[in-house]
Write an enzyme that holds these catalytic residues in place. Structure first.
Site, PDB file in Angstrom:
ATOM      1  N   SER A 182       1.227   7.807 -12.171  1.00  0.00           N
ATOM      2  CA  SER A 182       1.085   6.549 -11.434  1.00  0.00           C
ATOM      3  C   SER A 182       0.020   5.620 -11.996  1.00  0.00           C
ATOM      4  O   SER A 182       0.010   4.441 -11.660  1.00  0.00           O
ATOM      5  CB  SER A 182       0.786   6.840  -9.967  1.00  0.00           C
ATOM      6  OG  SER A 182      -0.423   7.545  -9.849  1.00  0.00           O
ATOM      7  N   HIS A 210       6.619   8.699  -7.583  1.00  0.00           N
ATOM      8  CA  HIS A 210       6.792   7.309  -8.031  1.00  0.00           C
ATOM      9  C   HIS A 210       8.146   7.061  -8.705  1.00  0.00           C
ATOM     10  O   HIS A 210       8.409   5.960  -9.177  1.00  0.00           O
ATOM     11  CB  HIS A 210       5.649   6.894  -8.972  1.00  0.00           C
ATOM     12  CG  HIS A 210       4.369   6.651  -8.237  1.00  0.00           C
ATOM     13  ND1 HIS A 210       4.008   5.421  -7.743  1.00  0.00           N
ATOM     14  CD2 HIS A 210       3.378   7.501  -7.881  1.00  0.00           C
ATOM     15  CE1 HIS A 210       2.836   5.518  -7.119  1.00  0.00           C
ATOM     16  NE2 HIS A 210       2.435   6.773  -7.192  1.00  0.00           N
ATOM     17  N   LYS A 241       6.717   5.750  -0.441  1.00  0.00           N
ATOM     18  CA  LYS A 241       6.569   4.682  -1.441  1.00  0.00           C
ATOM     19  C   LYS A 241       7.848   3.842  -1.447  1.00  0.00           C
ATOM     20  O   LYS A 241       7.998   2.975  -0.602  1.00  0.00           O
ATOM     21  CB  LYS A 241       6.228   5.296  -2.788  1.00  0.00           C
ATOM     22  CG  LYS A 241       4.908   6.099  -2.731  1.00  0.00           C
ATOM     23  CD  LYS A 241       4.479   6.615  -4.065  1.00  0.00           C
ATOM     24  CE  LYS A 241       3.412   7.706  -3.961  1.00  0.00           C
ATOM     25  NZ  LYS A 241       2.143   7.267  -3.380  1.00  0.00           N
TER      26      LYS A 241
HETATM   27  C1  LIG Z   1       2.518  12.134  -7.783  1.00  0.00           C
HETATM   28  C2  LIG Z   1       2.201  11.973  -6.318  1.00  0.00           C
HETATM   29  N1  LIG Z   1       2.421  12.997  -5.503  1.00  0.00           N
HETATM   30  C3  LIG Z   1       2.172  12.898  -4.182  1.00  0.00           C
HETATM   31  C4  LIG Z   1       1.673  11.743  -3.636  1.00  0.00           C
HETATM   32  C5  LIG Z   1       1.390  11.674  -2.168  1.00  0.00           C
HETATM   33  O1  LIG Z   1       2.475  11.128  -1.491  1.00  0.00           O
HETATM   34  P1  LIG Z   1       2.305  10.723   0.038  1.00  0.00           P
HETATM   35  O2  LIG Z   1       1.613   9.415   0.073  1.00  0.00           O
HETATM   36  O3  LIG Z   1       3.691  10.707   0.576  1.00  0.00           O
HETATM   37  O4  LIG Z   1       1.482  11.813   0.664  1.00  0.00           O
HETATM   38  C6  LIG Z   1       1.433  10.642  -4.457  1.00  0.00           C
HETATM   39  C7  LIG Z   1       0.896   9.384  -3.880  1.00  0.00           C
HETATM   40  O5  LIG Z   1      -0.065   8.841  -4.296  1.00  0.00           O
HETATM   41  C8  LIG Z   1       1.705  10.757  -5.836  1.00  0.00           C
HETATM   42  O6  LIG Z   1       1.503   9.729  -6.661  1.00  0.00           O
END
Ligand SMILES: Cc1ncc(COP(=O)(O)O)c(C=O)c1O
Length: 393
Positions: A182, A210, A241
């Site tokens: 990200s 993402h 997201k």
């Molecule tokens: C690779 C990754 N995994 C998990 C998450 C966490 O997702 P959530 O916001 O649904 O907890 C994110 C969010 O930043 C992420 O970029």
């Protein structure tokens, strides 16, 4: 007494403030959209993960309202006690169908999906091979599992192969990677990871937070993007997201999903997703299944913005996705750049150490299908003005 015991926190907070590392959190006073209200001003929003503009989509709003009228709001329990409602199962069935996966389980967030999954599969005596740039929730999940974690160089298949070959005795092995990273917007070489996993009889897990709703046909995710259906053991995703709501998911073979229903601790010990969340997520799946219009719009917006930035002379890194990093290097320059953007009416965050390596500070520009052509033109004008003022271009 208890106040004294907490005194260290004030010292630590003061140090964060003094070193410029204390996060100042902006408050949004509007719905999440291409434009948001902050501090009483309407600003262009290039900061959120609302890739498809679903966070404030009328159909999701209506679906949530209808569901509240029929089922109320809270689930009142964890999934394994009394918190599984017909809607949860409907969402899981619809997600599996959408992603062409055998089965699917949902969690309260992508973070808890990771925390549920890794410790349910791996433990003492097992080995995890984790990309060095994996998300914090994967790192925490690996720690919780008590398996030994070996980090391999970012997206470096040769390093992964070397580390697998030199690995000590083990019970099970798991390779784990973000799908889209990200901070840089680059994509994991999932096809190659799959070959390595198959060659070494290791499990393969990808966290497609993402890529969900962004990559693959109509947003079906990274497994679809690479055409690897049935070959990636564990596909984690988020509904927080591109799906515009909140929640997490794991897609995979039926036995894996059955196991997570028994052993994924956030499923057993933390209450279920709420009714309006689930209903809105189902509506998001409906929208994505009906048309790829929003996904196409997102990629087109990203193409226009990236090309515009490059024409202006900005370094936009090596992103392969709608995340456009504007590489600035110096952390204080990035902070200043973000402040100036905001003054001019555009919200985009500066990212610095330790989230990215020292000297690799940037503005992370997040595209959304919610932006119009006029929004993109206005954004490029603002980036140009600030870039020139700060002598970046
Ligand atoms: C690779 C990754 N995994 C998990 C998450 C966490 O997702 P959530 O916001 O649904 O907890 C994110 C969010 O930043 C992420 O970029």
């Amino acid at each position: 007494m208890s106040n004294d015991a907490l005194a260290w926190i004030e010292t630590e907070l003061a140090e964060l403030t003094a070193s410029g590392l204390r996060a100042s959190i902006r408050t949004i006073d509007s719905s999440m959209d291409g434009w948001v209200t902050i501090d009483g001003r309407r600003v262009l929003n290039f900061c959120a993960n609302n890739y498809l503009g679903l966070a404030n989509h009328p159909r999701l709003r209506e679906a949530a309202k209808r569901a509240i009228d029929q089922y109320g709001i809270g689930p009142g329990a964890v999934r394994t006690i009394a918190g599984t409602m017909t809607q949860h199962l409907e969402l899981e069935r619809r997600l599996a169908e959408f992603k062409h996966a055998e089965a699917c389980i949902t969690f309260q967030s992508g973070f808890t999906a990771n925390l549920a999954t890794v410790p349910a599969l791996m433990g003492d005596g097992d080995l995890i091979f984790s990309d060095e740039l994996n998300h914090a929730s994967i790192i925490d999940a690996c720690r919780l599992s008590k398996a030994r974690t070996i980090r391999y160089a970012h997206n470096d298949i040769d390093d992964l192969r070397r580390k697998l070959a030199g690995a000590p005795q083990f019970r099970r092995r798991l390779i784990i990677s973000d799908g889209v990273f990200s901070m840089d917007g680059d994509i994991a070489p999932l096809d190659k990871l799959c070959e390595v996993a198959e060659a070494h009889s290791a499990l393969l897990m990808v966290d497609d937070a993402h890529g969900e709703g962004v990559l693959g046909k109509g947003g079906r995710g990274i497994v679809d993007h690479f055409g690897l259906h049935g070959r990636v053991d564990i596909e984690v995703g988020t509904l927080s997201k591109a799906f515009g709501v909140v929640g997490g998911l794991v897609a995979g073979k039926q036995p894996l999903i059955d196991w997570l229903r028994q052993r994924g601790r956030p499923f057993l010990f933390s209450s279920a997703m709420t009714v309006p969340d689930v209903a809105a997520c189902i509506e998001a799946v409906n929208i994505l299944q009906e048309s790829d219009e929003l996904v196409t719009q997102l990629w087109e917006n990203a193409r226009i913005l990236r090309a515009g930035m490059q024409t202006l002379g900005f370094d936009t890194g090596h992103s392969q996705t709608p995340i456009v990093p504007l590489m600035l290097g110096d952390a204080s320059l990035a902070q200043q750049f973000s402040r100036k953007l905001f003054e001019q009416g555009l919200f985009a965050m500066a990212i610095g150490f330790p989230t990215v390596a020292m000297g690799k500070a940037r503005i992370r520009v997040m595209n959304s299908a919610a932006h119009s052509q006029a929004d993109l033109e206005q954004a490029l004008d603002i980036f140009e003005a600030v870039g020139k003022e700060l002598k970046v271009i």
